[in-house]
Scaffold this motif. Sequence first.
Motif, PDB file in Angstrom:
ATOM      1  N   LEU A  87      90.451  27.656  43.780  1.00 26.11           N
ATOM      2  CA  LEU A  87      89.859  28.177  42.543  1.00 26.11           C
ATOM      3  C   LEU A  87      90.155  27.254  41.369  1.00 26.11           C
ATOM      4  CD1 LEU A  87      90.917  31.919  42.825  1.00 26.11           C
ATOM      5  CD2 LEU A  87      88.799  30.853  43.564  1.00 26.11           C
ATOM      6  N   ILE A  88      91.242  26.493  41.472  1.00 25.22           N
ATOM      7  CA  ILE A  88      91.659  25.658  40.350  1.00 25.22           C
ATOM      8  C   ILE A  88      90.974  24.293  40.385  1.00 25.22           C
ATOM      9  CG2 ILE A  88      93.632  24.445  39.363  1.00 25.22           C
ATOM     10  CD1 ILE A  88      95.369  26.773  40.250  1.00 25.22           C
ATOM     11  N   LEU A  89      90.888  23.718  41.577  1.00 20.18           N
ATOM     12  CA  LEU A  89      90.451  22.327  41.670  1.00 20.18           C
ATOM     13  C   LEU A  89      89.042  22.059  41.119  1.00 20.18           C
ATOM     14  CD1 LEU A  89      91.979  19.874  42.446  1.00 20.18           C
ATOM     15  CD2 LEU A  89      90.939  19.945  44.700  1.00 20.18           C
ATOM     16  N   PRO A  90      88.012  22.835  41.510  1.00 21.19           N
ATOM     17  CA  PRO A  90      86.672  22.491  40.988  1.00 21.19           C
ATOM     18  C   PRO A  90      86.557  22.548  39.470  1.00 21.19           C
ATOM     19  CG  PRO A  90      86.499  24.001  42.829  1.00 21.19           C
ATOM     20  CD  PRO A  90      87.946  23.925  42.475  1.00 21.19           C
ATOM     21  N   PRO A  91      87.063  23.605  38.787  1.00 20.93           N
ATOM     22  CA  PRO A  91      86.941  23.579  37.325  1.00 20.93           C
ATOM     23  C   PRO A  91      87.749  22.463  36.678  1.00 20.93           C
ATOM     24  CG  PRO A  91      87.810  25.695  38.055  1.00 20.93           C
ATOM     25  CD  PRO A  91      87.613  24.882  39.272  1.00 20.93           C
ATOM     26  N   VAL A  92      88.907  22.120  37.277  1.00 20.93           N
ATOM     27  CA  VAL A  92      89.684  21.019  36.699  1.00 20.93           C
ATOM     28  C   VAL A  92      88.909  19.715  36.830  1.00 20.93           C
ATOM     29  CG1 VAL A  92      91.730  19.592  37.013  1.00 20.93           C
ATOM     30  CG2 VAL A  92      91.958  22.041  36.938  1.00 20.93           C
ATOM     31  N   PHE A  93      88.272  19.551  37.979  1.00 19.13           N
ATOM     32  CA  PHE A  93      87.455  18.351  38.156  1.00 19.13           C
ATOM     33  C   PHE A  93      86.294  18.353  37.156  1.00 19.13           C
ATOM     34  CE2 PHE A  93      84.492  15.479  40.192  1.00 19.13           C
ATOM     35  CZ  PHE A  93      85.340  14.446  40.518  1.00 19.13           C
ATOM     36  N   GLY A  94      85.693  19.525  36.975  1.00 19.15           N
ATOM     37  CA  GLY A  94      84.612  19.652  36.000  1.00 19.15           C
ATOM     38  C   GLY A  94      85.088  19.299  34.607  1.00 19.15           C
ATOM     39  N   TYR A  95      86.311  19.731  34.289  1.00 20.74           N
ATOM     40  CA  TYR A  95      86.869  19.414  32.977  1.00 20.74           C
ATOM     41  C   TYR A  95      87.108  17.917  32.836  1.00 20.74           C
ATOM     42  CZ  TYR A  95      89.842  19.133  28.994  1.00 20.74           C
ATOM     43  OH  TYR A  95      90.349  18.763  27.800  1.00 20.74           O
ATOM     44  N   PHE A  96      87.566  17.299  33.942  1.00 25.87           N
ATOM     45  CA  PHE A  96      87.786  15.848  33.936  1.00 25.87           C
ATOM     46  C   PHE A  96      86.485  15.111  33.625  1.00 25.87           C
ATOM     47  CE2 PHE A  96      87.159  12.335  37.085  1.00 25.87           C
ATOM     48  CZ  PHE A  96      87.781  11.338  36.365  1.00 25.87           C
ATOM     49  N   VAL A  97      85.390  15.550  34.234  1.00 27.10           N
ATOM     50  CA  VAL A  97      84.099  14.903  33.973  1.00 27.10           C
ATOM     51  C   VAL A  97      83.657  15.147  32.535  1.00 27.10           C
ATOM     52  CG1 VAL A  97      81.703  14.767  34.692  1.00 27.10           C
ATOM     53  CG2 VAL A  97      83.468  15.126  36.384  1.00 27.10           C
ATOM     54  N   LEU A  98      83.905  16.359  32.038  1.00 29.75           N
ATOM     55  CA  LEU A  98      83.546  16.689  30.660  1.00 29.75           C
ATOM     56  C   LEU A  98      84.349  15.827  29.689  1.00 29.75           C
ATOM     57  CD1 LEU A  98      81.612  18.953  29.722  1.00 29.75           C
ATOM     58  CD2 LEU A  98      83.626  20.256  29.096  1.00 29.75           C
ATOM     59  N   GLU A 122      82.625  22.439  44.249  1.00 32.15           N
ATOM     60  CA  GLU A 122      82.565  23.853  43.904  1.00 32.15           C
ATOM     61  C   GLU A 122      81.900  24.646  45.014  1.00 32.15           C
ATOM     62  OE1 GLU A 122      81.940  24.037  39.671  1.00 32.15           O
ATOM     63  OE2 GLU A 122      80.980  25.975  39.960  1.00 32.15           O
ATOM     64  N   ARG A 123      80.806  24.081  45.548  1.00 30.34           N
ATOM     65  CA  ARG A 123      80.107  24.769  46.642  1.00 30.34           C
ATOM     66  C   ARG A 123      80.986  24.812  47.878  1.00 30.34           C
ATOM     67  NH1 ARG A 123      75.765  21.792  45.302  1.00 30.34           N
ATOM     68  NH2 ARG A 123      76.047  20.427  47.074  1.00 30.34           N
ATOM     69  N   ARG A 124      81.628  23.680  48.155  1.00 26.84           N
ATOM     70  CA  ARG A 124      82.406  23.536  49.372  1.00 26.84           C
ATOM     71  C   ARG A 124      83.593  24.501  49.379  1.00 26.84           C
ATOM     72  NH1 ARG A 124      83.670  19.598  53.354  1.00 26.84           N
ATOM     73  NH2 ARG A 124      84.571  20.989  54.886  1.00 26.84           N
ATOM     74  N   LEU A 125      84.321  24.514  48.246  1.00 28.40           N
ATOM     75  CA  LEU A 125      85.491  25.382  48.200  1.00 28.40           C
ATOM     76  C   LEU A 125      85.107  26.822  47.907  1.00 28.40           C
ATOM     77  CD1 LEU A 125      87.916  23.013  46.329  1.00 28.40           C
ATOM     78  CD2 LEU A 125      87.875  23.551  48.737  1.00 28.40           C
ATOM     79  N   GLY A 126      83.897  27.011  47.396  1.00 32.78           N
ATOM     80  CA  GLY A 126      83.368  28.358  47.204  1.00 32.78           C
ATOM     81  C   GLY A 126      84.096  29.133  46.125  1.00 32.78           C
ATOM     82  N   ALA A 127      83.619  30.351  45.905  1.00 35.20           N
ATOM     83  CA  ALA A 127      84.308  31.310  45.038  1.00 35.20           C
ATOM     84  C   ALA A 127      84.572  30.771  43.649  1.00 35.20           C
ATOM     85  CB  ALA A 127      85.629  31.730  45.668  1.00 35.20           C
ATOM     86  N   SER A 128      83.724  29.841  43.198  1.00 33.45           N
ATOM     87  CA  SER A 128      83.976  29.260  41.889  1.00 33.45           C
ATOM     88  C   SER A 128      83.791  30.293  40.781  1.00 33.45           C
ATOM     89  CB  SER A 128      83.041  28.098  41.649  1.00 33.45           C
ATOM     90  OG  SER A 128      81.732  28.577  41.636  1.00 33.45           O
ATOM     91  N   ARG A 129      83.065  31.345  41.084  1.00 35.44           N
ATOM     92  CA  ARG A 129      82.766  32.319  40.037  1.00 35.44           C
ATOM     93  C   ARG A 129      84.032  32.969  39.480  1.00 35.44           C
ATOM     94  NH1 ARG A 129      79.987  36.807  41.575  1.00 35.44           N
ATOM     95  NH2 ARG A 129      80.380  36.223  43.716  1.00 35.44           N
ATOM     96  N   HIS A 130      85.029  33.127  40.372  1.00 29.88           N
ATOM     97  CA  HIS A 130      86.213  33.859  39.923  1.00 29.88           C
ATOM     98  C   HIS A 130      87.155  33.002  39.112  1.00 29.88           C
ATOM     99  CE1 HIS A 130      84.794  36.850  42.601  1.00 29.88           C
ATOM    100  NE2 HIS A 130      84.765  35.981  43.581  1.00 29.88           N
ATOM    101  N   SER A 131      86.988  31.690  39.227  1.00 27.63           N
ATOM    102  CA  SER A 131      88.001  30.820  38.641  1.00 27.63           C
ATOM    103  C   SER A 131      87.775  30.571  37.156  1.00 27.63           C
ATOM    104  CB  SER A 131      88.033  29.503  39.378  1.00 27.63           C
ATOM    105  OG  SER A 131      86.773  28.912  39.290  1.00 27.63           O
ATOM    106  N   ARG A 132      86.555  30.790  36.684  1.00 30.52           N
ATOM    107  CA  ARG A 132      86.318  30.535  35.269  1.00 30.52           C
ATOM    108  C   ARG A 132      87.050  31.577  34.446  1.00 30.52           C
ATOM    109  NH1 ARG A 132      80.922  28.983  36.360  1.00 30.52           N
ATOM    110  NH2 ARG A 132      81.019  26.783  36.893  1.00 30.52           N
TER     111      ARG A 132
END
Lengths: 235, 224
Positions: A153-164, A220-230
């Motif tokens: 749940l943490i990794l995809p948004p952190v990566f998204g933040y890194f890109v941002l 995000e797709r691969r690890l799934g469940a991204s909806r809950h992590s925001r």
Amino acid sequence: MLSFLIAEIPRLFTIYNVILLLKAALTTLSLSAVGCVIGLFFGFLLSIARLSHRPIFWPLKALALIYVEILRRVPFLITLMIFFFGAQVLGFNISALAIAFISTSVISTAFVAEIVRAGLRAVKPSQMEAAAVMNFSAWHSFWHVRLPQAWPLILPPVFGYFVLFIKDTALASQVGVLELTQAGKILNTKGFSASLVYGAVLILYFIISYPLARFGAYLERRLGASRHSRPRRAI
Amino acid sequence: MHYVLHYGQIAPYLPYLIGGMAISLALSVLSFIGGMVLGLFFAVIRNEGHPILSRLVRIYVAFFTNTPQLVQIYVIYFGLPDFGILFSPFAAVLIGMTLNAAAYLTEILRAGLGTVHAQELDAAETLGMNRLQTLRHVTLPHLFRVAMPALTNQYILMTLGTSMASIFGVEELTGRAFNINSTTFRSIEIFTTVAVLYVVVTFIATILLALVGRWAFRARVPVL
């Protein structure tokens, strides 16, 4: 006008200028990456402090809350200026690049801490209760129960933040760090047309950022469940 | 290490700073409204428009979300004059911020539109609503209720983003901070004061937007 610009292209993309731009692109990338890695480390510490229930941690908890809430509401430019002039005032003789690295780390710690906290909180309390029933120590239940479930749940948004954040580091050009935007400014000062130079810089940013953003979406797709992590709440 | 903080010296400039804050707020509000209008338009195109238009919107969003706002404004302010298009600093920043915001808001609103249930639209059709009525009474309330936290976040980020207008000579909060800095040389004091002002303003904006969301759209947004 267009013919002038086209005539200028071969003069712009000489080996020297291309190397300047590529080096600058590397600085841009590393500013964001270093900021996010350090941010991840301290963000973990901050969110662990914020999620603990022991009374001893109360002052630490309050400090972490204040840090996160304030640092997320200060523009990056202002943070840069405070560190820039603060280093002068305190008499530290450090480079502009070091100042940029410090400010990116400080800012991204606040943002990443919030993502980490949301991820850790998304793990169901019953999981930790089960760990407690099985007589896991606090460290064991965190390391073997909570973290493995929170990680995806943490990794995809952190990566998204890194890109941002790659895009935000453009502001580091204001203290004179030689990153992509600053390279564009230098080339512009050398006499190349602004539209051509900044257009090239825009495209370079796109080339860096777009594949990473796509990779983030894949993650995000691969690890799934991204909806809950925001984070549910607004900033 | 022999520096003594003198906040007293910048106290007289406080009204001047608050005036700059008004310009910052004007920038963020105007570009947010512009971005919302464009974003809503693009989001609808992206979801149910012609395939070619939809593809164009996708390219637009990908380009504007993957390049820095600062460089976009550089191109508008310094690059477009090459083609004879001149903007005042304020206009250039406003256009840049609006275009940038439109891209991010398109993504947010598109995600929100995706959560409107098909049954609700069917129900609206059964009740004999036309497309505009459906949009007004079914889609938009649902959209704003779902998207309110993300929209608040985006607005806060845009308020922070207005600080880069100072680079182009707009005298908003950060620009005025630079002005005071060059007259008094009290850098630390001035920039920490400005940081506090930004924190205060964004806090107020968060609370106000949460209240608006609760009152107007019954969004479940915690106020603090």
